[in-house]
Enzyme design. Sequence first.
Site, mmCIF file in Angstrom:
data_model
loop_
_atom_site.group_PDB
_atom_site.id
_atom_site.type_symbol
_atom_site.label_atom_id
_atom_site.label_comp_id
_atom_site.label_asym_id
_atom_site.label_seq_id
_atom_site.Cartn_x
_atom_site.Cartn_y
_atom_site.Cartn_z
ATOM 1 C CD GLU A 96 -0.818 0.036 3.761
ATOM 2 O OE1 GLU A 96 -1.850 -0.639 3.781
ATOM 3 O OE2 GLU A 96 -0.395 0.710 4.705
ATOM 4 C CB CYS A 109 3.293 7.214 3.320
ATOM 5 S SG CYS A 109 3.821 5.926 4.442
ATOM 6 C CB CYS A 116 7.985 -5.701 8.114
ATOM 7 S SG CYS A 116 9.489 -5.145 8.943
ATOM 8 C CB CYS A 120 7.454 -3.338 15.643
ATOM 9 S SG CYS A 120 9.102 -2.955 15.024
ATOM 10 C CB CYS A 123 4.046 -2.556 13.397
ATOM 11 S SG CYS A 123 4.107 -2.425 11.594
ATOM 12 C CD GLU A 171 14.116 -1.005 8.658
ATOM 13 O OE1 GLU A 171 13.329 -0.599 9.526
ATOM 14 O OE2 GLU A 171 14.965 -0.264 8.130
ATOM 15 C CB SER A 202 11.032 5.673 8.407
ATOM 16 O OG SER A 202 10.684 5.262 9.709
ATOM 17 C CB SER A 224 10.886 3.468 14.311
ATOM 18 O OG SER A 224 10.275 3.929 13.135
ATOM 19 C CG LEU A 225 13.876 6.309 20.378
ATOM 20 C CD1 LEU A 225 15.174 5.599 20.008
ATOM 21 C CD2 LEU A 225 14.178 7.764 20.756
ATOM 22 C CG ASN A 301 -4.068 3.973 12.715
ATOM 23 O OD1 ASN A 301 -5.233 3.677 12.966
ATOM 24 N ND2 ASN A 301 -3.713 4.699 11.679
ATOM 25 C CB CYS A 344 1.491 0.868 9.606
ATOM 26 S SG CYS A 344 2.222 2.452 9.879
HETATM 27 N N1 SAH Z 1 10.104 -0.149 9.107
HETATM 28 C C1 SAH Z 1 10.333 1.235 9.167
HETATM 29 C C2 SAH Z 1 9.444 2.052 8.272
HETATM 30 C C3 SAH Z 1 7.999 1.611 8.175
HETATM 31 S S1 SAH Z 1 7.040 1.770 9.642
HETATM 32 C C4 SAH Z 1 10.243 1.727 10.602
HETATM 33 O O1 SAH Z 1 9.813 0.977 11.461
HETATM 34 O O2 SAH Z 1 10.636 2.840 10.840
HETATM 35 C C5 SAH Z 1 6.740 3.509 9.640
HETATM 36 C C6 SAH Z 1 6.324 4.087 10.966
HETATM 37 O O3 SAH Z 1 4.983 3.701 11.311
HETATM 38 C C7 SAH Z 1 7.197 3.616 12.096
HETATM 39 O O4 SAH Z 1 7.591 4.668 12.920
HETATM 40 C C8 SAH Z 1 6.280 2.671 12.794
HETATM 41 O O5 SAH Z 1 6.674 2.488 14.084
HETATM 42 C C9 SAH Z 1 4.943 3.333 12.653
HETATM 43 N N2 SAH Z 1 3.825 2.437 12.977
HETATM 44 C C10 SAH Z 1 3.747 1.120 12.799
HETATM 45 N N3 SAH Z 1 2.565 0.621 13.239
HETATM 46 C C11 SAH Z 1 1.852 1.660 13.705
HETATM 47 C C12 SAH Z 1 0.551 1.812 14.281
HETATM 48 N N4 SAH Z 1 -0.245 0.765 14.434
HETATM 49 N N5 SAH Z 1 0.160 3.042 14.633
HETATM 50 C C13 SAH Z 1 0.959 4.106 14.452
HETATM 51 N N6 SAH Z 1 2.187 4.041 13.915
HETATM 52 C C14 SAH Z 1 2.651 2.834 13.543
HETATM 53 FE FE1 SF4 Z 2 8.608 -3.520 10.325
HETATM 54 FE FE2 SF4 Z 2 8.607 -0.867 10.759
HETATM 55 FE FE3 SF4 Z 2 6.417 -2.376 11.281
HETATM 56 FE FE4 SF4 Z 2 8.587 -2.621 12.820
HETATM 57 S S1 SF4 Z 2 7.304 -0.777 12.576
HETATM 58 S S2 SF4 Z 2 7.374 -4.317 11.996
HETATM 59 S S3 SF4 Z 2 10.221 -2.351 11.329
HETATM 60 S S4 SF4 Z 2 7.325 -2.004 9.280
#
Ligand code: SAH
Ligand code: SF4
Length: 370
Positions: A96, A109, A116, A120, A123, A171, A202, A224-225, A301, A344
């Site tokens: 997407e 975006c 992935c 996480c 996510c 990622e 990112s 992404s901290l 989200n 995401c």
């Molecule tokens: N893998 C990379 C880039 C894709 S994720 C990364 O993790 O940085 C892009 C951003 O969306 C990241 O900061 C991720 O933590 C955030 N994200 C993932 N799931 C989410 C959710 N359910 N609600 C809000 N932000 C989310």
């Molecule tokens: Fe992958 Fe980024 Fe989602 Fe973590 S937040 S699972 S690195 S897409």
Amino acid sequence: MIASGDKINLLGLPKGKLEQFFVEMGEKPFRAVQVMKWIHQRGVTDFAAMSDLSKALREKLAQVAEIRIPEVQHEQRSRDGTIKWVLRLDSGNSVEMVYIPERERATLCVSSQVGCALACTFCSTGRQGFNRNMSAAEIVAQLWMAEHRLVDTLLPSERKISNIVFMGMGEPLLNFEAVVDAAEIMMEDNAFGLSKRRVTVSTSGVVPAMARLQERVDVSLAVSLHAPNDALRDVLVPLNQKYPLKELMAACDAYAPNAPTGSITYEYVMLHDVNDTDRHAEELIELLRGRPAKVNLIPFNPFPQSGYQRSSNERIDRFMRRLEAANITTIPRRTRGDDIDAACGQLVGEVEDRARRAERLERMALRPAS
Ligand code: SAH
Ligand code: SF4
């Protein structure tokens, strides 16, 4: 549909590789710039229309190469102007992308992988697991489509894409070569010519790839901290177990001085009672002290069975005020496209479910009545 065969998709070749392609064909390297302009600036996908190339070369190109764009499988528009598209890459794989128009800019975006592997816990892409890397052509195709096919026809008065964020599925630093090539094309003057300040990769913290990224291409970096200490980050971003905060922050410190904006954006998803208390804010302030940093607070989200809740607006405000009081620039991300789940990996999950449901219904209909 344009046949794929073994033809090389020129959409994903940055200038150097396209020059090499022409040299190998016995042509002059400057053909690369001509063809790049046709593809990326004028949106032409048919070699026959490239009128400043000889007829013989156009025919030769059509035999060995193609400009192939994925199909749109699904489109959803939000009341706030956000649009989400699901693109079908091949029969089993969809990704997407999300278009976010704002007053001053329009951001796209983009995804870099189908799924992935980093899992996480908050996510939904991570929950879906990993399928495959996207090619550079598939990554660039997202911008190409938004720019030439989708935005124009849908929203003639809207701005075209000014910003790219690699914050869709996947990622980016685990699909390194394709992401580098795609970013190069996005910033190339003869292609999309986006500013390096406006192309942001990112990462969840693939430490060894961060320095390599900077050696290869000059882009902005978001990290992404999500947690200010290792114990919590180990849970939210399991990659932290491999590259803990000390190593991650050292890699950020090495990147920031030569980053296009001289700083790093830290993303922090706000999870109710998990990482959003005063204590977490204080720890985050400690962690970022003296570092060139912007913090992007992202309201979580929610998705089914996530196990997490979004922080309240009051919590997010309070967290933000604390960081600001410590002189850390903090940008609360407005929830955009909320009504269409424009974050995401969520829509693809729904589409797949729907497809599976349709299949099930079909099977049931085909089953002879007993
Ligand atoms: N893998 C990379 C880039 C894709 S994720 C990364 O993790 O940085 C892009 C951003 O969306 C990241 O900061 C991720 O933590 C955030 N994200 C993932 N799931 C989410 C959710 N359910 N609600 C809000 N932000 C989310
Ligand atoms: Fe992958 Fe980024 Fe989602 Fe973590 S937040 S699972 S690195 S897409």
